[in-house]
Scaffold this active site. Structure first.
Site, mmCIF file in Angstrom:
data_model
loop_
_atom_site.group_PDB
_atom_site.id
_atom_site.type_symbol
_atom_site.label_atom_id
_atom_site.label_comp_id
_atom_site.label_asym_id
_atom_site.label_seq_id
_atom_site.Cartn_x
_atom_site.Cartn_y
_atom_site.Cartn_z
ATOM 1 N N GLU A 175 112.728 92.905 112.243
ATOM 2 C CA GLU A 175 111.684 91.987 113.242
ATOM 3 C C GLU A 175 110.986 91.234 112.314
ATOM 4 O O GLU A 175 109.687 91.371 112.250
ATOM 5 C CB GLU A 175 110.820 92.952 114.241
ATOM 6 N N GLU A 463 117.156 96.309 120.477
ATOM 7 C CA GLU A 463 116.349 95.332 120.074
ATOM 8 C C GLU A 463 117.020 94.471 118.618
ATOM 9 O O GLU A 463 117.592 93.635 118.796
ATOM 10 C CB GLU A 463 114.977 95.907 119.537
ATOM 11 N N GLU A 469 107.750 90.916 123.294
ATOM 12 C CA GLU A 469 106.605 91.448 123.052
ATOM 13 C C GLU A 469 105.887 91.116 121.801
ATOM 14 O O GLU A 469 104.513 91.107 122.053
ATOM 15 C CB GLU A 469 106.818 92.983 122.770
#
Length: 672
Positions: A175, A463, A469
């Protein structure tokens, strides 16, 4: 003297052959004869490979081999034998961007022995029109039994200092924001690593069929030389194995354009066929639920005055989903012990204000699927001790989709990381157990996708990058970032990005949002696209379990929600119409007699012009076009849209203005 194994042209239909002496040349190429590999065995036993595209060298001689604990390295070889064959077939996917997939390749199998011992190692190369893969195979042998790898010496010695799109590598998270630079500026990066040469050639380095092995990242060791870096065990070693054993495929996708790169089936083709006898229960679907409102800070996961997953609200979501062609609903925070991850309560005991049986029965009566949620917090041993009971309870309740989570920024509770061999084996264990209970999976904080969905089609989506988000509680994802994803992260496989947010600036909940610590949310976070682009993202950011992520109330009565209502994510075929990395992508996906077109751009406005030659000839299609209004802009006027209707045929051309950060989503229904 060098023994040169040159993978050049081959005749179509080449059958299995064997070369008994090292002096013989081997000739093989991709079926279209565009890609070539050359293996060179030097006098000192060093084995290297080189890749050519036409007459151009694209990967210069690159090293192969391993280093071990308490064993000499395997980096110097003698050639024992080699075999070649061609393969032509097609297979039908249970689900995917397309159902029918061609699997045509030419293969070279090389049998090697260590120059200084009796240890044997084989190499298998497969060349497809869209790239190639190679893997190491340790055969059953007396000279080698158990072994521990400390370093894989695979190199990718790129011939050009290409433009590169990458995220920094660590061993626990993908991420990260994507960055772009010349190849010689990167240090340690994740795969897929996508590159573009000056002549428009696109390459992407990744891996396929990651099984019982450590995940691979890439370290630049010199100029444009990349070397495999394996995620370590806690003790610093990389892979623990015993013969017979094979590594994942090291892959290079090759295309003359960015659009062709996205159409590649290389990764999934290098995985083993489906192992599940019955797949009738595996179905793509849309879902929504109690999730985005928690990330926005309106509600909470844990019990309390702002608890989101209550019986009343869950049943309201079920009713809304049933009325609006949404097949499934997710309720995060329905379980006790939310902050005590690893305990039994965190997985199977509902909160006092959530009646699991009542909610499950209501969903069943409405024909709506419940998406279960298991947040492990990285406590793998505890989760594995409970997961059989969890899946058994879910099966009895008719819950056949589970979203798992592994939030543990510093690694798992036992000291291992998210990307090492331990984690790879854990994730696979859960996939196999889920299949036993006929449960589909959506994995967050995962190990990266390497195409295992072919072998286990219940492994639906994951993911594996910064998802939507991040827009709720940080500076968020730029419109340029989401235009990089289709050409990088999504080359590996589907992503649960969570698109479909309509309230772009969260103004509908002004004064009702709180931060993680329960204080009023004062930061002005927001989504960085237009509303029309959110619709396009549901096509562009592919997932077979696709979330309409916004809060239910933001969809009620909204005209553009009609696109989500009508969208069928069980696709038969997909076409990438145009695209450039980080700039824009135009694509079309087919379900029966209906085509869906997604057009998306970065922070620059542009005129999208697309041919409709993929439509059936002599047919007319009714088009519903959801697009940016003339004055739309992702920063200043993001929710301005227009809905148009018109009839189109194969001979027509569509021209649509896309706002900065904008897009368009189109439904083309064949008129009968």
């Amino acid at each position: 003297m060098r023994f040169i194994l040159i993978l050049l042209s081959s005749l179509l239909g080449l059958s299995l052959t064997s070369c008994g002496t090292a002096e013989k040349n081997l000739s093989v190429s991709s079926p279209d004869k565009q890609t070539q590999i050359q293996l060179q065995l030097a006098d000192n036993g060093e084995l290297t490979y080189q890749i050519m595209r036409g007459q151009q060298v694209i990967v210069k001689p690159s090293q192969l081999g391993f280093e071990f604990v308490k064993q000499p390295a395997l980096t110097q070889f003698q050639l024992l034998d080699s075999q070649m064959r061609s393969h032509q077939s097609s297979w039908q996917a249970v689900w995917g961007e397309r159902k029918q997939i061609k699997q045509n390749y030419n293969e070279l199998f090389v049998l090697l022995q260590d120059k200084h011992s009796q240890r044997k190692l084989n190499l298998r190369f497969r060349l497809f029109d869209d790239g190639l893969g190679f893997r190491y195979e340790f055969p059953q042998q007396a000279a080698m039994s158990k072994f521990v790898i400390t370093d894989e010496k695979t190199q990718f010695n790129l011939a050009e200092n290409m433009q590169t799109w990458w995220i920094e590598a660590d061993y626990n998270s993908y991420e990260k924001p994507y960055q772009t630079s010349e190849l010689n500026k990167i240090k340690h990066v994740q795969t897929p690593l996508t590159m573009r040469g000056q002549d428009g050639l696109h390459l992407s380095i990744h891996e396929a069929a990651l099984t019982d092995y450590a995940s691979m990242s890439l370290v630049r060791t010199n100029d444009t030389v990349l070397e495999a870096e394996l995620a370590p065990w806690a003790d610093g070693t990389k892979v623990k194995a015993q013969v017979p054993f094979q590594t994942p495929w090291r892959t290079i996708q090759i295309a003359d354009s960015a659009a062709k790169l996205v159409e590649s089936d290389l990764i999934i083709n290098l995985n083993e066929p489906n192992k599940l006898a019955d797949t009738s229960w595996i179905k793509p679907m849309k879902f929504m639920g109690i999730w985005w409102e928690i990330h926005l800070g309106i509600h909470t996961w844990k019990e309390g005055p702002r608890h989101g997953a209550t019986t009343e609200r869950a049943m309201a979501y079920i009713d809304f989903a049933a009325e609006n062609n949404i097949e499934a609903v997710l309720f995060e925070g329905w379980n006790k012990g939310w902050e005590q991850w690893g305990t039994r309560e965190a997985y199977v005991v509902p909160t006092d204000d959530f009646d699991l049986a009542k909610v499950a029965n209501h969903a069943k009566s409405k024909g709506v699927v419940i998406v279960g949620h298991n947040e492990t917090g990285g406590n793998i041993e505890a989760y594995e001790s409970h997961v059989d009971e969890i899946f058994s309870i879910y099966s009895e309740l008719g819950i056949n989709v589970v979203k798992t989570g592994y939030v543990a920024e510093q690694g798992f509770a036992n000291g291992e990381n998210h990307h090492g061999q331990f984690a790879v084996n854990h994730y696979r264990k859960i996939v196999e157990l889920a299949a036993k209970y006929k449960i589909m999976l959506n994995v967050h904080e995962p190990v990266k996708d390497t195409g295992i969905r072919r072998t286990y089609p219940n492994m639906m989506t994951r993911e594996g990058a910064r998802g939507g988000e991040w827009n709720a509680w940080s500076a968020g994802n730029s419109p340029d970032y989401t235009m990089i994803l289709p050409f990088t992260r999504l080359l590996a496989g589907p992503m649960d990005y969570t698109p479909g947010v309509f309230d772009i600036d969260y103004s509908n909940f002004a004064g009702k949002r709180y931060d993680w610590w329960g204080n009023p949310q004062k930061s002005e976070y927001r989504v960085h696209t237009t509303l029309a682009r959110q619709l396009a993202n549901m096509l562009v950011l592919y997932s077979p379990i696709q979330m309409a992520a916004d809060v239910m109330e933001n969809y009620q009565g909204h005209p553009t929600f009609e696109f989500i209502r009508q969208l069928n994510v069980d696709f038969d075929d997909s076409k990438i119409l145009a695209g450039e990395v980080g700039e824009y992508i135009y694509l079309a996906r087919q379900t029966g007699d209906t085509w869906y077109i997604g057009l998306a751009t970065n922070s620059q406005s542009r005129l999208a012009q697309i041919e409709l030659d993929f439509l059936d000839a002599n047919a007319t299609y009714q088009a519903q076009i959801f697009k940016d209004a003339a004055d739309a802009h992702y920063q200043t006027n993001p929710e301005a849209y227009v809905i148009e209707q018109q009839q189109l045929t194969q001979q027509d051309k569509l021209s649509i203005n896309l706002a900065a950060g904008g897009g368009a989503a189109i439904i083309l229904q064949k008129v009968k």
